[in-house]
Write a protein that holds these residues in place. Structure first.
Motif, PDB file in Angstrom:
ATOM      1  N   ILE A   1       0.848  -0.890  -0.109  1.00 53.05           N
ATOM      2  CA  ILE A   1       0.417   0.303  -0.234  1.00 53.05           C
ATOM      3  C   ILE A   1       1.120   0.532  -0.013  1.00 53.05           C
ATOM      4  CG2 ILE A   1      -1.759   1.377   1.225  1.00 53.05           C
ATOM      5  CD1 ILE A   1      -2.645  -1.248   1.890  1.00 53.05           C
ATOM      6  N   PHE A   2       2.342   1.424   0.725  1.00 53.17           N
ATOM      7  CA  PHE A   2       2.699   2.463   1.060  1.00 53.17           C
ATOM      8  C   PHE A   2       4.282   2.063  -0.332  1.00 53.17           C
ATOM      9  CE2 PHE A   2       1.411   1.784   4.543  1.00 53.17           C
ATOM     10  CZ  PHE A   2       0.683   3.637   5.559  1.00 53.17           C
ATOM     11  N   ALA A   3       3.738   1.419  -1.007  1.00 58.99           N
ATOM     12  CA  ALA A   3       5.303   1.356  -2.730  1.00 58.99           C
ATOM     13  C   ALA A   3       4.816   2.936  -3.405  1.00 58.99           C
ATOM     14  CB  ALA A   3       4.731   0.613  -3.401  1.00 58.99           C
ATOM     15  N   ASN A   4       5.091   3.292  -3.448  1.00 58.67           N
ATOM     16  CA  ASN A   4       5.164   4.300  -4.722  1.00 58.67           C
ATOM     17  C   ASN A   4       4.577   5.743  -3.961  1.00 58.67           C
ATOM     18  OD1 ASN A   4       6.633   3.195  -6.755  1.00 58.67           O
ATOM     19  ND2 ASN A   4       4.748   1.926  -7.048  1.00 58.67           N
ATOM     20  N   LEU A   5       4.740   5.740  -2.500  1.00 63.85           N
ATOM     21  CA  LEU A   5       3.578   7.122  -1.896  1.00 63.85           C
ATOM     22  C   LEU A   5       3.253   8.136  -2.737  1.00 63.85           C
ATOM     23  CD1 LEU A   5       1.157   7.081   0.316  1.00 63.85           C
ATOM     24  CD2 LEU A   5       3.414   7.745   2.023  1.00 63.85           C
ATOM     25  N   ASP A   6       5.339   8.607  -3.080  1.00 61.29           N
ATOM     26  CA  ASP A   6       4.836   9.916  -3.627  1.00 61.29           C
ATOM     27  C   ASP A   6       3.676  10.457  -4.791  1.00 61.29           C
ATOM     28  OD1 ASP A   6       6.347  11.238  -1.619  1.00 61.29           O
ATOM     29  OD2 ASP A   6       8.128  10.870  -3.166  1.00 61.29           O
ATOM     30  N   GLU A   7       3.820   9.174  -5.768  1.00 61.31           N
ATOM     31  CA  GLU A   7       3.162   9.001  -7.103  1.00 61.31           C
ATOM     32  C   GLU A   7       1.395   8.888  -6.926  1.00 61.31           C
ATOM     33  OE1 GLU A   7       1.920   5.926 -10.154  1.00 61.31           O
ATOM     34  OE2 GLU A   7       3.793   5.446  -9.332  1.00 61.31           O
ATOM     35  N   LYS A   8       1.442   8.274  -5.568  1.00 60.53           N
ATOM     36  CA  LYS A   8      -0.394   8.246  -5.073  1.00 60.53           C
ATOM     37  C   LYS A   8      -0.171   9.945  -4.378  1.00 60.53           C
ATOM     38  CE  LYS A   8      -0.088   3.759  -3.967  1.00 60.53           C
ATOM     39  NZ  LYS A   8       0.849   2.264  -3.297  1.00 60.53           N
ATOM     40  N   VAL A   9       0.258   9.866  -3.530  1.00 59.94           N
ATOM     41  CA  VAL A   9       0.116  11.483  -3.328  1.00 59.94           C
ATOM     42  C   VAL A   9      -0.130  12.696  -4.117  1.00 59.94           C
ATOM     43  CG1 VAL A   9       1.056  13.767  -1.882  1.00 59.94           C
ATOM     44  CG2 VAL A   9       1.708  11.606  -1.193  1.00 59.94           C
ATOM     45  N   ASP A  10       0.999  12.524  -5.702  1.00 62.01           N
ATOM     46  CA  ASP A  10       0.157  13.558  -6.424  1.00 62.01           C
ATOM     47  C   ASP A  10      -0.706  12.689  -7.608  1.00 62.01           C
ATOM     48  OD1 ASP A  10       2.472  14.440  -6.444  1.00 62.01           O
ATOM     49  OD2 ASP A  10       4.049  13.313  -7.748  1.00 62.01           O
ATOM     50  N   ILE A  11      -1.066  11.591  -7.464  1.00 62.33           N
ATOM     51  CA  ILE A  11      -2.475  11.231  -7.980  1.00 62.33           C
ATOM     52  C   ILE A  11      -4.195  11.725  -7.350  1.00 62.33           C
ATOM     53  CG2 ILE A  11      -4.085   9.529  -8.379  1.00 62.33           C
ATOM     54  CD1 ILE A  11      -1.102   7.955  -8.886  1.00 62.33           C
ATOM     55  N   ILE A  12      -3.756  12.118  -6.348  1.00 66.14           N
ATOM     56  CA  ILE A  12      -5.133  12.159  -5.200  1.00 66.14           C
ATOM     57  C   ILE A  12      -4.774  14.096  -5.198  1.00 66.14           C
ATOM     58  CG2 ILE A  12      -5.843  13.178  -2.429  1.00 66.14           C
ATOM     59  CD1 ILE A  12      -4.246  10.573  -2.208  1.00 66.14           C
ATOM     60  N   PHE A  13      -3.977  14.369  -5.514  1.00 70.75           N
ATOM     61  CA  PHE A  13      -3.294  15.914  -5.261  1.00 70.75           C
ATOM     62  C   PHE A  13      -3.962  16.755  -7.113  1.00 70.75           C
ATOM     63  CE2 PHE A  13      -1.728  19.878  -6.900  1.00 70.75           C
ATOM     64  CZ  PHE A  13      -1.652  20.772  -5.923  1.00 70.75           C
ATOM     65  N   ARG A  14      -3.562  15.489  -8.130  1.00 71.82           N
ATOM     66  CA  ARG A  14      -4.157  16.160  -9.811  1.00 71.82           C
ATOM     67  C   ARG A  14      -5.270  15.991  -9.815  1.00 71.82           C
ATOM     68  NH1 ARG A  14      -1.852  17.513 -13.408  1.00 71.82           N
ATOM     69  NH2 ARG A  14      -2.966  16.580 -14.672  1.00 71.82           N
ATOM     70  N   TYR A  15      -6.412  14.902  -8.899  1.00 69.15           N
ATOM     71  CA  TYR A  15      -7.937  14.645  -8.500  1.00 69.15           C
ATOM     72  C   TYR A  15      -8.304  15.305  -8.414  1.00 69.15           C
ATOM     73  CZ  TYR A  15     -11.570  12.473  -8.412  1.00 69.15           C
ATOM     74  OH  TYR A  15     -13.467  12.451  -7.591  1.00 69.15           O
ATOM     75  N   ASN A  16      -8.181  15.827  -7.157  1.00 68.52           N
ATOM     76  CA  ASN A  16      -8.521  16.894  -6.197  1.00 68.52           C
ATOM     77  C   ASN A  16      -8.408  17.939  -7.331  1.00 68.52           C
ATOM     78  OD1 ASN A  16      -9.078  15.492  -4.050  1.00 68.52           O
ATOM     79  ND2 ASN A  16      -7.489  16.064  -3.337  1.00 68.52           N
TER      80      ASN A  16
END
Length: 180
Positions: free
Chosen positions: A11-26
């Motif tokens: 779940i925590f793999a590629n956390l920075d990428e996941k943060v960016d995905i959520i930010f861009r979605y928002n």
């Protein structure tokens, strides 16, 4: 009996990428929601305005305070929006005879018609989205997305309340300190 610990490493793999995905979605959703749409000829409405009509449709007689809680908007912002919706003929406000300081909100016929058009628009848009998602995801993944989104909404509602309380306490403490 010892309980198994969940392995959350993946779940925590590629956390920075996941943060960016959520930010861009928002950010994308903020822009999408800011686009006024014409649900009634000659009247363009924002997502917040049209969904406010939907809240009133589902709960006739609700108050501005309840709209503030549902939309996470300030009293002033909601008051301005409700005045515009009333002026444009979508809602009416009636004084609550049991509490003369309280105004209850109701849709007019124009508001009801506009809500019906918006419901059809939302259903069509969501159906299109789900069909496109089904080309990329399994039904289980799509349903998991909605489960996770519901959890995320509740989680951040709680965070928001804690942060607002914390901020208010800091402001109060700073005011005390500045008076010394």
């Amino acid at each position: 009996m010892m309980e198994k610990t969940k392995d959350v490493t993946d779940i925590f793999a590629n956390l920075d990428e996941k943060v960016d995905i959520i930010f861009r979605y928002n950010m994308l959703m903020n822009v999408y929601q800011s686009i006024p749409r014409e649900y009634t000829p000659g009247f363009f409405m924002s997502e917040i305005e049209i969904h406010t009509l939907g809240f009133i449709q589902r709960c006739p007689g609700m108050t501005a305070k309840q709209i503030c809680q549902l939309t996470f908007r300030t009293k002033g912002t909601v008051s301005s929006m409700l005045s515009k919706l009333e002026k444009d003929g979508f809602i009416e406000q009636k004084v609550n005879p049991e509490n003369m300081r309280e105004h209850n909100l109701y849709l007019t016929e124009k508001g009801e018609q506009t809500c019906r058009k918006h419901i059809a628009f939302d259903r069509r848009t969501t159906a299109d989205y789900l069909m496109a998602a089904s080309e990329y995801c399994t039904p289980e993944e799509i349903n998991g997305y909605f489960k996770l989104t519901a959890f995320r909404t509740k989680y951040f509602e709680d965070v928001l309340q804690r942060e607002k309380k914390r901020y208010a306490e800091i402001v109060k403490e700073r005011k005390k300190e500045s008076k010394k």
